[in-house]
Enzyme design. Structure first.
Site: not given
Ligand code: NDP
Ligand code: 8X3
Length: 262
Positions: A187, A157, A190, A39, A13-14, A16, A161, A194
Site C-alpha cells: 500500500p 524503513y 493508509v 496487546r 499484527g491483528a 490495529a 520493505k 502507523f
Molecule cells: P498499525 O500500527 O495500525 O498496526 C501494526 C500492527 O502490527 C499492530 O497490530 C501491532 O500490534 C503489530 N505489531 C507491531 N510489532 C509487532 C511485533 N513485534 N509482534 C507482533 N505484532 C506486532 O499499522 P498498519 O496497520 O498501518 O501496519 C500494518 C502493516 O502495513 C505494516 O507491515 C506496515 O509496514 C504496512 N504498511 C502500512 C502502511 C500505512 O500507510 N499505514 C502503508 C504500507 C504498508 P501490537 O502492537 O499489539 O503488537
Molecule cells: C507506509 C507508507 O509512505 O509512510 O509503508 O512509507 S509510507
C-alpha cells in the site's frame, strides 16, 4: 464466488489498522482466524467482536514476532490445537522515527529490521513447511510503496520493505514445484496507527501526516488482500501495489488545504 470459506488464516499484527480490518473481513468471508499481536486486551476484544461471524472460530495468541522461540512454540501450539494453517497474513510491522541515517538511532533500526524482516521470516519459517507438506497454502506479505521508492529520511524503513519485496520474489522461487503461493500487497498511505507508532505516541505529529489527505483506510487494504486470496489456485498475484487516488507517488499528492481552503 467465495473460495476461502472454511479455511483457517493466521493474521499477525491483528490488534490495529490493516491487520484488524483484515481479520474482520476474513471472518465475514467465513474464514477461521488465529489473531496475533502483543496487546492482549485488544486481541480479546477483537476476538469477542468477530466471534460467531459467519460461524467462524477465532483464536488469539499474544506473540511478539521478533521472539523466535515464541514463534516456534506458537507453531507447536497450533499443532496441539489441531489447527491446519491455510493462509498466513504477514502484516505485523512498524516504522520508528523519520531521521537521516547520520541522526538515526540503533534502537529504531533494530525495531524495524527485527520486526519487518526477521519477524516475517520467523513466522514464515515456522508455518511454511506445513503448507509445503500439504501442497496447499497462501502467504500474503504486507509490503509498501516504500519497498518500490525511497523517500527522504525513510532509509531503514524503506530498506525493510525493499527486503519484504525481495523475500516475496525469492520465496516464490523456493516454492517452485509446490502449489503454495506467496503474494505481496504493497500500500501507499493508509490511515492507521502507523504514524503514531513512528512518532512514538506524538498524536499531533501523527495527525498531520493524514491531514487533508483522502488516504486509504485499512478496509481498502483488507479488500485487496481478500481479492488476492480469493483468486483461483492456478493464479498467484506476486505483487499488488495499491495507492490512494490522491497519491500518485510518495512525492506527488493532492492535499486539501487545512481549514477547507481558507
Ligand atoms: P498499525 O500500527 O495500525 O498496526 C501494526 C500492527 O502490527 C499492530 O497490530 C501491532 O500490534 C503489530 N505489531 C507491531 N510489532 C509487532 C511485533 N513485534 N509482534 C507482533 N505484532 C506486532 O499499522 P498498519 O496497520 O498501518 O501496519 C500494518 C502493516 O502495513 C505494516 O507491515 C506496515 O509496514 C504496512 N504498511 C502500512 C502502511 C500505512 O500507510 N499505514 C502503508 C504500507 C504498508 P501490537 O502492537 O499489539 O503488537
Ligand atoms: C507506509 C507508507 O509512505 O509512510 O509503508 O512509507 S509510507
Amino acid at each position: 464466488m467465495n473460495r476461502i470459506r472454511g479455511k483457517t488464516a493466521i493474521v499477525t499484527g491483528a490488534t490495529a489498522g490493516i491487520g484488524e480490518a483484515t481479520a474482520r473481513s476474513l471472518a465475514d468471508a467465513g474464514v477461521h482466524t488465529v489473531l496475533i499481536g502483543r496487546r492482549s486486551d485488544r486481541l480479546e476484544s477483537l476476538a469477542a467482536d468477530i466471534a460467531g461471524r459467519s460461524g467462524t472460530e477465532v483464536r488469539t495468541r499474544v506473540l511478539d514476532v521478533r521472539d523466535r522461540a515464541g514463534v516456534i512454540a506458537f507453531a507447536h501450539w497450533l499443532e496441539r490445537e489441531g489447527v491446519t494453517v491455510d493462509i498466513l497474513i504477514n502484516n505485523a510491522g512498524l516504522s520508528r522515527g523519520l531521521d537521516t541515517v547520520q541522526e538515526g538511532t540503533h534502537d529504531d533500526w533494530d525495531d524495524m529490521i527485527d520486526t519487518n524482516i526477521k519477524g516475517l521470516l520467523n513466522v514464515t519459517r515456522a508455518l511454511l513447511p506445513g503448507m509445503i507438506a500439504r501442497d496447499s497454502g497462501h502467504v500474503v506479505n504486507l509490503g509498501s510503496i516504500a519497498g518500490h521508492m525511497v523517500y527522504p529520511k525513510g532509509n531503514v524503513y524503506c530498506a525493510t520493505k525493499y527486503a519484504v519485496r525481495a523475500l516475496t520474489e525469492a520465496i516464490n522461487i523456493d516454492l517452485i514445484g509446490t502449489r503454495v503461493r506467496m503474494s505481496s500487497v504493497d500500500p501507499g498511505m493508509v490511515e492507521t496507527e502507523f504514524s503514531l507508532v513512528r512518532f512514538r505516541g506524538d498524536a499531533q505529529r501523527a495527525a498531520t501526516v493524514y491531514e487533508g489527505v483522502d488516504s486509504l483506510m485499512p478496509e481498502d487494504i483488507a479488500d485487496a488482500i481478500l481479492f488476492v486470496l480469493n483468486t483461483r489456485p492456478r493464479m498467484n498475484v506476486l505483487n499488488m501495489l495499491v495507492m490512494p487516488t490522491v497519491q500518485r507517488s510518495p512525492f506527488v499528492m493532492d492535499r486539501e488545504p487545512v481549514g477547507g481552503g481558507q
